[in-house]
Design an enzyme around this catalytic site. Structure first.
Site, PDB file in Angstrom:
ATOM      1  N   LYS A 204       0.879  -1.235  -0.056  1.00 11.10           N
ATOM      2  CA  LYS A 204      -0.115  -0.114   0.034  1.00 11.10           C
ATOM      3  C   LYS A 204       0.910   1.321  -0.074  1.00 11.10           C
ATOM      4  O   LYS A 204       1.647   1.443   0.936  1.00 11.10           O
ATOM      5  CB  LYS A 204      -0.832   0.153   1.110  1.00 11.10           C
ATOM      6  N   LYS A 257      -1.870  -1.592  -3.921  1.00 13.95           N
ATOM      7  CA  LYS A 257      -2.776  -0.244  -4.144  1.00 13.95           C
ATOM      8  C   LYS A 257      -2.128   0.955  -4.103  1.00 13.95           C
ATOM      9  O   LYS A 257      -1.240   0.924  -3.308  1.00 13.95           O
ATOM     10  CB  LYS A 257      -3.878  -0.570  -2.699  1.00 13.95           C
ATOM     11  N   SER A 283      -9.971   5.620  -4.808  1.00 14.72           N
ATOM     12  CA  SER A 283     -11.044   6.744  -5.129  1.00 14.72           C
ATOM     13  C   SER A 283     -10.247   7.759  -6.040  1.00 14.72           C
ATOM     14  O   SER A 283     -11.191   8.026  -7.156  1.00 14.72           O
ATOM     15  CB  SER A 283     -11.181   7.432  -3.668  1.00 14.72           C
TER      16      SER A 283
HETATM   17  C1  PBG Z   1      -7.073   3.200   5.290  1.00 14.92           C
HETATM   18  C2  PBG Z   1      -7.436   3.183   3.709  1.00 14.92           C
HETATM   19  C3  PBG Z   1      -7.641   4.223   3.084  1.00 14.92           C
HETATM   20  C4  PBG Z   1      -8.029   3.747   1.716  1.00 14.92           C
HETATM   21  C5  PBG Z   1      -8.508   2.407   2.040  1.00 14.92           C
HETATM   22  N1  PBG Z   1      -8.302   1.918   3.270  1.00 14.92           N
HETATM   23  C6  PBG Z   1      -7.000   5.413   3.164  1.00 14.92           C
HETATM   24  C7  PBG Z   1      -5.691   5.836   3.251  1.00 14.92           C
HETATM   25  O1  PBG Z   1      -4.841   5.006   3.602  1.00 14.92           O
HETATM   26  O2  PBG Z   1      -5.562   7.154   3.341  1.00 14.92           O
HETATM   27  C8  PBG Z   1      -8.075   4.411   0.487  1.00 14.92           C
HETATM   28  C9  PBG Z   1      -8.976   3.991  -0.466  1.00 14.92           C
HETATM   29  C10 PBG Z   1      -9.075   5.021  -1.750  1.00 14.92           C
HETATM   30  O3  PBG Z   1      -8.749   5.913  -1.804  1.00 14.92           O
HETATM   31  O4  PBG Z   1     -10.302   4.559  -2.333  1.00 14.92           O
HETATM   32  N2  PBG Z   1      -8.274   2.577   5.978  1.00 14.92           N
END
Ligand code: PBG
Length: 335
Positions: A204, A257, A283
């Protein structure tokens, strides 16, 4: 050289790749990768409260739902063939330690129970992180101004166990704490959840593409950033180490991701590992297609299908995408 052996004419005749693309049926027959609705997972935002369906401004078509409104929304997803959802909780109140993440009455456990009773065969996955529940917006508990890995693990384990208790099929740790998969796997085993699937957000990245999500989940960090625990966009070898360690710690499915800026990472993971790989098209990937197609600058359907196909081609088995419902409809129309 081929040309010397065969002569120029034969080479030209032999290399007419356009023969492979002549008709729709031929192109379809030779398609190397196919999108199918069964690999799509729809993220769902579930919030505290009642009778709320609240659109997310930065993500046209996406809303936050209170638990009582969730069934209708998920019913629309199942109607078009979607069979799995990934839940994110948005609580009304937050605190320093993110205790709402493991409250049995929190939005996520309530949503799991509701969905499992309405749609027993639906695959329900739950994101496991503290950022939506902490007042400071970081993914773990703070100690001396930074996120403490050791202090955060028990809370993540508690949250995952809570979601498994509520009936989730898959728990998905996304806090990027070292050892989170092992801590959760142990807690699941100790609480009788040996059958629980664990999907690690293994690679991530600290990405700008999470912007609209943080608007949806109201989870932007109130100070600093997440670069101390999420990965640097420059690194792919390190992503392999993250994936290796998640598999060793007991992850059943690993995730990369975001997806589109990291197709090389998906592809590298695919060639190294035989475990199922998920890709989260986040997103910002959704919003950029939505925004530019709203301006008439991109064809929405074409762009969304192309991106999803490219994620599949890179080697992902599972695609988590805010386009899930629309993709499902488009895929039906193509049949
Ligand atoms: C953390 C989490 C995030 C996303 C999924 N799980 C946000 C982050 O790490 O700031 C982002 C997903 C997206 O942007 O669609 N709980």
């Amino acid at each position: 050289m081929l040309e010397e052996r065969l002569g120029r004419k034969e080479v030209e005749a032999g290399s007419k790749l356009r023969r492979l693309r002549r008709t729709d049926a031929i192109r379809d027959m030779l398609s190397e990768n196919r999108l199918h609705v069964s690999s799509l997972v729809a993220p769902v935002f579930v919030r505290d409260g009642e009778h709320v369906e609240e659109p997310v401004a930065s993500m046209p078509g996406i809303s936050r739902y209170s638990v009582d409104k969730l069934s209708d929304h998920v019913g629309r997803l199942t109607d078009v063939g979607i069979r799995s959802v990934l839940l994110f909780g948005i609580p009304d109140s937050k605190d320093d330690a993110g205790t709402g993440a493991y409250s049995a009455d929190g939005p996520v456990p309530r949503a799991i129970r509701e969905l499992k009773s309405q749609y027993p065969t639906l695959v329900v996955a739950a994101d496991v992180c503290l950022c939506e529940y902490t007042s400071h917006g970081h993914c773990g508990v703070l100690e001396g101004g930074t996120v403490s890995n050791a202090r955060t693990l028990p809370f993540l384990a508690k949250a995952a166990t809570q979601y498994a208790d509520a009936g989730a099929d898959i728990v998905c740790p996304s806090a990027m704490m070292d050892g989170q998969v092992l801590a959760i796997r142990k807690a699941l085993d100790e609480s009788g959840h040996e059958e629980e699937l664990l999907m690690g957000y293994s690679a991530k990245y600290a990405s700008s593409f999470y912007g609209p999500f943080r608007d949806a989940a109201r989870s932007a960090p109130s100070f600093g950033d997440r670069k101390g625990y999420q990965m640097s966009p420059a690194n792919s070898r390190e992503a392999m180490r993250e994936i290796d360690s998640d598999i060793k710690e007991g992850a059943d499915i690993v995730m990369v991701k975001p997806a589109l800026p990291y197709l090389d990472v998906i592809s590298k993971a695919r060639s190294r590992h035989d475990v199922p790989i998920a890709a989260y098209s986040v997103s910002g990937e959704y919003s950029m297609i939505k925004a530019s197609s709203a301006k008439g600058w991109l064809d929405e359907r074409g762009a969304a299908m192309e991106v999803a196909t490219s994620i599949k081609r890179a080697g992902a088995d599972i695609i988590i995408t805010y386009f899930a419902e629309q993709l499902a409809v488009w895929l039906r129309e193509e049949q």
